[in-house]
Design a protein around this motif. Sequence first.
Motif, PDB file in Angstrom:
ATOM      1  N   TYR A  93      -7.159  -5.810  -1.627  1.00  0.00           N
ATOM      2  CA  TYR A  93      -7.859  -4.556  -1.851  1.00  0.00           C
ATOM      3  C   TYR A  93      -8.911  -4.702  -3.117  1.00  0.00           C
ATOM      4  N   ASP A 134      -8.681   0.372  -3.379  1.00  0.00           N
ATOM      5  CA  ASP A 134      -8.338   1.014  -2.367  1.00  0.00           C
ATOM      6  C   ASP A 134      -9.605   0.904  -1.255  1.00  0.00           C
ATOM      7  N   THR A 154       0.876  -1.229   0.051  1.00  0.00           N
ATOM      8  CA  THR A 154      -0.036  -0.252   0.279  1.00  0.00           C
ATOM      9  C   THR A 154       0.978   1.116  -0.263  1.00  0.00           C
ATOM     10  N   LYS A 183      -0.696   4.725  -1.015  1.00  0.00           N
ATOM     11  CA  LYS A 183      -2.683   4.353  -0.835  1.00  0.00           C
ATOM     12  C   LYS A 183      -3.097   5.807  -0.228  1.00  0.00           C
TER      13      LYS A 183
END
Length: 208
Positions: free
Chosen positions: A101, A104, A44, A71
Amino acid sequence: MIGGEWKLVLHQTRFLQPPLVAVGSDIRETRPIFRTGDARCIPTGGSHSRLWHWNESRLVAGPWKQVTPPKKKSNPKPQASSSGGFRTPSGNIFCNYAFGYVSDTPVPFLYCGIKSGIKPPAPRKAPGCTRALWPSIRRTGGAVWVGSTCPGHDEPQGPVADLARTVLRYGKSWSWNGMRCTSAFAGLTCRNQDGHGFFMSTARTRLF
């Protein structure tokens, strides 16, 4: 380096690993960034890159620079405790659950492996690929086969038996984020909110 220019002589597709790129007389390496708590295959932290320069005797790496941003945390990342695993009393069937994910958004999923093997053999993702290894479900939607490896691709990460520390006794059920599994002498049955799922046993594994 051939004739003053870099030439690619071997290409291997790596999971989550972008290819090396020649930039003039240098080579750019790009890698994903894993933040604390990220799942093994779900970084992420965006990505960063660095240049490798040939100094006439060896390649020297430059500093890492952020390429794509991390993210956003508008959707809180699940805590490490929001994952785990369980196994049947015999230890033959083992399952892992965690969050993946999608755009997101954290999506819970479950997949299971069986040490004695899938019977009958699971389908292939495409011609030339190996057969799938694990049935999987999300909170909603249909059950799917995962784990089919195709030529030039790395083997995917599947359920890990060592992480399935909890024993789901026969006659007992486990539930988490809209998914439920029931253990029985005949085998393990898992289903989601839509009623889709799979059944696993030493004799047969099927999706429904």
